[in-house]
Design a protein around this motif. Structure first.
Motif, PDB file in Angstrom:
ATOM      1  N   SER A  85       0.840  -1.199   0.000  1.00 62.42           N
ATOM      2  CA  SER A  85       0.000   0.000   0.000  1.00 62.42           C
ATOM      3  C   SER A  85       0.875   1.249   0.000  1.00 62.42           C
ATOM      4  O   SER A  85       1.713   1.444   0.881  1.00 62.42           O
ATOM      5  N   ALA A  86       0.678   2.078  -1.010  1.00 66.13           N
ATOM      6  CA  ALA A  86       1.489   3.289  -1.209  1.00 66.13           C
ATOM      7  C   ALA A  86       0.979   3.971  -2.471  1.00 66.13           C
ATOM      8  O   ALA A  86       0.073   3.471  -3.147  1.00 66.13           O
ATOM      9  N   THR A  87       1.575   5.109  -2.782  1.00 70.46           N
ATOM     10  CA  THR A  87       1.302   5.757  -4.062  1.00 70.46           C
ATOM     11  C   THR A  87       2.422   5.399  -5.025  1.00 70.46           C
ATOM     12  O   THR A  87       3.607   5.467  -4.676  1.00 70.46           O
ATOM     13  N   TYR A  88       2.038   5.001  -6.225  1.00 69.31           N
ATOM     14  CA  TYR A  88       3.006   4.597  -7.247  1.00 69.31           C
ATOM     15  C   TYR A  88       3.020   5.644  -8.354  1.00 69.31           C
ATOM     16  O   TYR A  88       1.968   6.002  -8.894  1.00 69.31           O
ATOM     17  N   LEU A  89       4.214   6.139  -8.654  1.00 69.50           N
ATOM     18  CA  LEU A  89       4.364   7.167  -9.673  1.00 69.50           C
ATOM     19  C   LEU A  89       5.262   6.676 -10.797  1.00 69.50           C
ATOM     20  O   LEU A  89       6.229   5.958 -10.555  1.00 69.50           O
ATOM     21  N   CYS A  90       4.916   7.078 -12.000  1.00 67.40           N
ATOM     22  CA  CYS A  90       5.819   6.836 -13.124  1.00 67.40           C
ATOM     23  C   CYS A  90       6.353   8.185 -13.604  1.00 67.40           C
ATOM     24  O   CYS A  90       5.715   9.224 -13.424  1.00 67.40           O
ATOM     25  N   ALA A  91       7.533   8.141 -14.195  1.00 70.11           N
ATOM     26  CA  ALA A  91       8.160   9.355 -14.715  1.00 70.11           C
ATOM     27  C   ALA A  91       8.918   9.012 -15.984  1.00 70.11           C
ATOM     28  O   ALA A  91       9.596   7.976 -16.037  1.00 70.11           O
TER      29      ALA A  91
END
Lengths: 111, 115
Positions: A85-91
């Motif tokens: 559980s967390a926030t997943y970011l792509c860049a």
């Protein structure tokens, strides 16, 4: 202008489920794409980096794919756990030398 | 352990005051970056530096200043000219020029609150 979109903005799944997070980008001229994880109030932790010449990268239960022609990347998480559980970011790194972040997908894995 | 250290973790400032956020890395990385994160706005680049004694403005540099006197250190000063400084600030570094696409590593962040 490069735009990076992550859908959905939030996702809730039961423990043990396999899941896919999506990242799309409008300009296919990228150097690479990087996936991060961010816990509340914390910095970003690098998960996987895919170079533009690669199709996928794997680390443990995580697998990231890249399809430049369609402007898409997916992050596959196998056998999800509450600790995921967390926030997943792509860049994405543009060939113009700019790193563009998506808004992130907030994942909740329920025990 | 190698990594990026940001300090302080929490900082409170009165309006009109300048504050400096510290960022130190022992990864021997050439490039360092400062990002600002606000709810609903994602990460925005403030300044970046590719080598010592050189730095460039990012997308939202107004009201901020930086220096890069040592390879390991890239402090950010939030000046009184920054109109809305309350935010979460993140420092990052990479082993290569971001134009070449080096992997980016982040510190734990500094949360600044203006009272």
């Amino acid at each position: 202008k490069q735009e990076v979109t992550q859908i959905p903005a939030a996702l809730s799944v039961p423990e043990g489920e396999n899941l896919v997070l999506n990242c799309s980008f409008t300009d296919s001229a990228i150097y690479n794409l990087q996936w991060f994880r961010q816990d509340p109030g914390k910095g970003l932790t690098s998960l996987l980096l895919i170079q533009s010449s690669q199709r996928e990268q794997t680390s443990g239960r995580l697998n990231a794919s890249l399809d430049k022609s369609s402007g898409r990347s997916t992050l596959y998480i196998a056998a999800s756990q509450p600790g995921d559980s967390a926030t997943y970011l792509c860049a994405v790194y543009n060939q113009g030398g700019k790193l563009i972040f998506g808004q992130g997908t907030e994942l909740s894995v329920k025990p | 352990d190698g990594g990026i250290t940001q300090s302080p973790k929490y900082l409170f400032r009165k309006e009109g005051q300048n504050v400096t956020l510290s960022c130190e890395q022992n990864l021997n990385h050439d490039a360092m970056y400062w990002y600002r994160q606000d709810p609903g706005q994602g990460l925005r680049l403030i300044y970046y530096s590719q080598i010592v004694n050189d730095f460039q403005k990012g997308d939202i540099a107004e009201g901020y200043s930086v220096s890069r006197e040592k390879k390991e250190s890239f402090p950010l000063t939030v000046t009184s000219a920054q109109k809305n400084p309350t935010a979460f600030y993140l420092c990052a570094s990479s082993s290569r020029d971001r134009g070449l696409g080096g992997e980016l590593f982040f510190g734990e962040g500094s949360r600044l609150t203006v009272l």
